[in-house]
Write a protein that holds these residues in place. Structure first.
Motif, PDB file in Angstrom:
ATOM      1  N   UNK A 284       0.743  -1.274  -0.493  1.00 52.09           N
ATOM      2  CA  UNK A 284       0.327   0.230   0.176  1.00 52.09           C
ATOM      3  C   UNK A 284       0.479   1.222   0.156  1.00 52.09           C
ATOM      4  N   UNK A 285       2.397   1.212   0.812  1.00 53.93           N
ATOM      5  CA  UNK A 285       3.090   1.968   0.763  1.00 53.93           C
ATOM      6  C   UNK A 285       3.931   2.916  -0.945  1.00 53.93           C
ATOM      7  N   UNK A 286       4.443   1.435  -1.611  1.00 53.60           N
ATOM      8  CA  UNK A 286       4.880   1.523  -2.441  1.00 53.60           C
ATOM      9  C   UNK A 286       3.508   2.041  -3.422  1.00 53.60           C
ATOM     10  N   UNK A 287       2.109   1.807  -3.629  1.00 50.49           N
ATOM     11  CA  UNK A 287       1.453   2.261  -3.995  1.00 50.49           C
ATOM     12  C   UNK A 287       0.794   3.289  -4.406  1.00 50.49           C
ATOM     13  N   UNK A 288       0.460   4.113  -3.260  1.00 52.62           N
ATOM     14  CA  UNK A 288       1.038   5.609  -2.463  1.00 52.62           C
ATOM     15  C   UNK A 288       2.048   6.513  -3.671  1.00 52.62           C
ATOM     16  N   UNK A 289       3.137   5.630  -2.959  1.00 49.72           N
ATOM     17  CA  UNK A 289       3.998   6.493  -4.057  1.00 49.72           C
ATOM     18  C   UNK A 289       4.161   6.772  -5.066  1.00 49.72           C
ATOM     19  N   UNK A 290       3.807   5.629  -6.152  1.00 47.43           N
ATOM     20  CA  UNK A 290       3.765   5.558  -7.040  1.00 47.43           C
ATOM     21  C   UNK A 290       2.643   6.351  -7.528  1.00 47.43           C
ATOM     22  N   UNK A 291       1.511   6.693  -7.033  1.00 45.22           N
ATOM     23  CA  UNK A 291       0.080   7.375  -7.952  1.00 45.22           C
ATOM     24  C   UNK A 291       0.770   8.975  -7.861  1.00 45.22           C
ATOM     25  N   UNK A 292       0.658   8.906  -5.821  1.00 46.58           N
ATOM     26  CA  UNK A 292       1.526   9.991  -6.233  1.00 46.58           C
ATOM     27  C   UNK A 292       2.590  10.724  -7.203  1.00 46.58           C
ATOM     28  N   UNK A 293       3.521   9.564  -7.401  1.00 49.91           N
ATOM     29  CA  UNK A 293       4.594  10.314  -8.140  1.00 49.91           C
ATOM     30  C   UNK A 293       4.228  10.547  -9.664  1.00 49.91           C
ATOM     31  N   UNK A 294       3.276  10.223 -10.368  1.00 46.54           N
ATOM     32  CA  UNK A 294       2.058   9.939 -10.966  1.00 46.54           C
ATOM     33  C   UNK A 294       1.372  11.161 -11.155  1.00 46.54           C
ATOM     34  N   UNK A 295       1.093  11.493 -10.352  1.00 42.53           N
ATOM     35  CA  UNK A 295       0.195  12.781  -9.802  1.00 42.53           C
ATOM     36  C   UNK A 295      -1.595  12.261  -9.640  1.00 42.53           C
ATOM     37  N   UNK A 296      -1.773  10.830  -9.298  1.00 44.88           N
ATOM     38  CA  UNK A 296      -3.537  10.574  -9.312  1.00 44.88           C
ATOM     39  C   UNK A 296      -3.756  10.626  -7.704  1.00 44.88           C
ATOM     40  N   UNK A 297      -4.902  10.613  -7.794  1.00 44.74           N
ATOM     41  CA  UNK A 297      -5.373   9.966  -6.428  1.00 44.74           C
ATOM     42  C   UNK A 297      -5.034   8.944  -5.402  1.00 44.74           C
ATOM     43  N   UNK A 298      -4.377   9.742  -4.747  1.00 49.41           N
ATOM     44  CA  UNK A 298      -3.518   8.341  -3.813  1.00 49.41           C
ATOM     45  C   UNK A 298      -4.895   8.331  -2.445  1.00 49.41           C
ATOM     46  N   UNK A 299      -6.198   8.716  -2.156  1.00 48.80           N
ATOM     47  CA  UNK A 299      -7.220   8.351  -1.303  1.00 48.80           C
ATOM     48  C   UNK A 299      -7.068   7.189  -0.953  1.00 48.80           C
ATOM     49  N   UNK A 300      -7.612   5.565  -1.844  1.00 45.76           N
ATOM     50  CA  UNK A 300      -7.946   4.858  -1.652  1.00 45.76           C
ATOM     51  C   UNK A 300      -6.511   4.170  -1.282  1.00 45.76           C
ATOM     52  N   UNK A 301      -5.186   4.239  -1.225  1.00 50.71           N
ATOM     53  CA  UNK A 301      -3.906   3.683  -1.230  1.00 50.71           C
ATOM     54  C   UNK A 301      -4.192   3.985   0.739  1.00 50.71           C
ATOM     55  N   UNK A 302      -4.342   5.957   0.841  1.00 50.77           N
ATOM     56  CA  UNK A 302      -3.730   5.893   2.069  1.00 50.77           C
ATOM     57  C   UNK A 302      -5.070   5.488   3.315  1.00 50.77           C
ATOM     58  N   UNK A 303      -5.965   4.726   2.418  1.00 51.70           N
ATOM     59  CA  UNK A 303      -7.234   4.365   3.475  1.00 51.70           C
ATOM     60  C   UNK A 303      -6.795   3.010   4.174  1.00 51.70           C
ATOM     61  N   UNK A 304      -5.797   2.069   2.479  1.00 53.19           N
ATOM     62  CA  UNK A 304      -5.077   1.133   2.808  1.00 53.19           C
ATOM     63  C   UNK A 304      -3.999   0.796   4.042  1.00 53.19           C
ATOM     64  N   UNK A 305      -3.600   2.332   3.675  1.00 57.20           N
ATOM     65  CA  UNK A 305      -2.059   2.391   4.155  1.00 57.20           C
ATOM     66  C   UNK A 305      -2.862   2.020   6.112  1.00 57.20           C
ATOM     67  N   UNK A 306      -3.705   2.817   6.692  1.00 57.13           N
ATOM     68  CA  UNK A 306      -4.125   3.215   7.701  1.00 57.13           C
ATOM     69  C   UNK A 306      -4.794   2.210   8.145  1.00 57.13           C
ATOM     70  N   UNK A 307      -5.650   1.213   7.330  1.00 62.65           N
ATOM     71  CA  UNK A 307      -6.274   0.095   7.330  1.00 62.65           C
ATOM     72  C   UNK A 307      -5.208  -1.218   7.856  1.00 62.65           C
ATOM     73  N   UNK A 308      -4.506  -1.481   7.223  1.00 61.42           N
ATOM     74  CA  UNK A 308      -3.238  -2.291   7.182  1.00 61.42           C
ATOM     75  C   UNK A 308      -2.169  -2.110   8.626  1.00 61.42           C
ATOM     76  N   UNK A 309      -1.692  -0.391   8.434  1.00 63.77           N
ATOM     77  CA  UNK A 309      -1.203   0.167   9.453  1.00 63.77           C
ATOM     78  C   UNK A 309      -1.869  -0.001  11.202  1.00 63.77           C
ATOM     79  N   UNK A 310      -2.819   0.125  11.444  1.00 62.37           N
ATOM     80  CA  UNK A 310      -4.133  -0.886  12.139  1.00 62.37           C
ATOM     81  C   UNK A 310      -3.688  -1.844  13.211  1.00 62.37           C
TER      82      UNK A 310
END
Length: 351
Positions: A284-310
């Protein structure tokens, strides 16, 4: 097994309220049986001499046990009433012990109440003990550590498979073996075993052959191999500075049954679960970085990250099972290329 730092005696009725009176004849006999220099009962003699002095429920039970078990003649008299041990069953005390051990077995570190009841375990057996020399069951010897039956420092929270003796199977071991502590209590030098309430129990600690989670650091005696898949879930005795496996570790594994098949399978499942969550967290962190660098929406990855980290953090809480095993897995996780590529640390993911 994890290290448990036991606090002082809880301020509950059985330990704090002095409401029990003793008969004069009992007081007189106890004064003959208790050495005024006994380190475990520094004030009992003075208090027994004061006819107006009362005792707590735990003290009364201890004194009655001393009165019976310290006199060998009582064992020959079948008509003599054997004192009962009930303090350790006290509901308020039971709750304190459950909380102290975080709802987990003191020995195998499993969360078990959903499938089984709990035992309040006496680390040192109260009525009789089995020397268990060289891993062989022997005839029970009386008395046991009768003066510790109500002692806060001798009580642990245990699952029935660690505390009681059952015929169970183990990976790569043919047939069923009697596993579980029961009355087994081996020491290195039998002649130095403490057999009386008047002796100093501290002198016995150096010759104990099993791990006490409230006195020893289990990490000094156990190791969980994680490199080979076939070893995951197995516990082994840790190699010491003398290049030999810990004797305490070896005997404890056999005595508590720490490699019984179902327990090994449960550890393995817990390890696979932790690894799956960890890998999902990194993805989820890697997907977030990839989308952020591509200028894409990262809201889904942020939610996945929060859930997995918890979820990842919940697996390492003090109430989570098999923590020693999981901590060794985390050490292995530190070598994951993906973790290093992302510039992360295990510690940062647990914050």
């Amino acid at each position: 097994m994890i290290k448990i730092n036991r606090p002082k005696i809880p301020n509950i009725k059985i330990y704090a309220e002095k409401s029990e009176s003793l008969a004069p004849e009992l007081r007189a006999n106890l004064l003959k049986l208790i050495d005024e220099n006994a380190v475990h009962f520094p004030d009992f003699v003075a208090r027994l001499k004061d006819e107006n002095e009362k005792f707590t429920k735990a003290e009364e039970e201890t004194l009655e046990a001393i009165n019976y078990y310290a006199d060998p003649e009582n064992f020959k008299n079948k008509d003599k009433k054997v004192p009962s041990f009930t303090v350790y069953k006290n509901k308020e005390l039971r709750e304190h012990i459950r909380t102290l051990f975080n709802d987990k077995c003191a020995y195998c570190d499993s969360v078990f109440l959903g499938n089984s009841t709990a035992d309040i375990e006496h680390f040192r057996p109260k009525k009789a003990f089995n020397p268990f020399k060289d891993g062989i069951d022997e005839k029970l010897i009386e008395p046991g550590y009768y003066w510790l039956a109500a002692d806060w420092h001798n009580l642990l929270w245990s699952c029935i498979l660690c505390n009681r003796k059952s015929n169970l199977d183990q990976p790569n071991v043919e047939g069923l073996k009697p596993l579980g502590k029961k009355n087994r209590f081996p020491i290195a030098e039998e002649t130095k075993r403490i057999r009386s309430h008047n002796q100093n129990l501290e002198t016995e600690k150096a010759i104990l052959l099993i791990v006490d989670p409230c006195a020893d650091d289990p990490d000094d005696h156990f190791v969980f191999p994680v490199k080979e898949e076939k070893d995951v879930g197995i516990v082994r005795a840790k190699i010491q500075e003398n290049a030999q496996p810990s004797k305490k570790g070896e005997i404890s594994i056999a005595l508590y049954g720490l490699n019984r098949t179902k327990l090994v399978a449960d550890r393995m499942e817990a390890g696979l679960d932790l690894k799956s969550i960890f890998m999902g967290l990194l993805d989820s962190i890697e997907a977030f970085s990839r989308k952020k660098n591509a200028g894409e929406d990262t809201s889904e990855e942020i939610e996945k990250f929060k859930f997995q980290k918890k979820r990842f953090q919940s697996k390492m809480k003090k109430t989570s099972d098999f923590l020693s095993f999981k901590k060794m897995l985390l050490e292995d996780f530190k070598n994951f290329p993906q973790l290093q590529r992302l510039g992360l640390t295990i510690e940062s993911l647990l914050e």
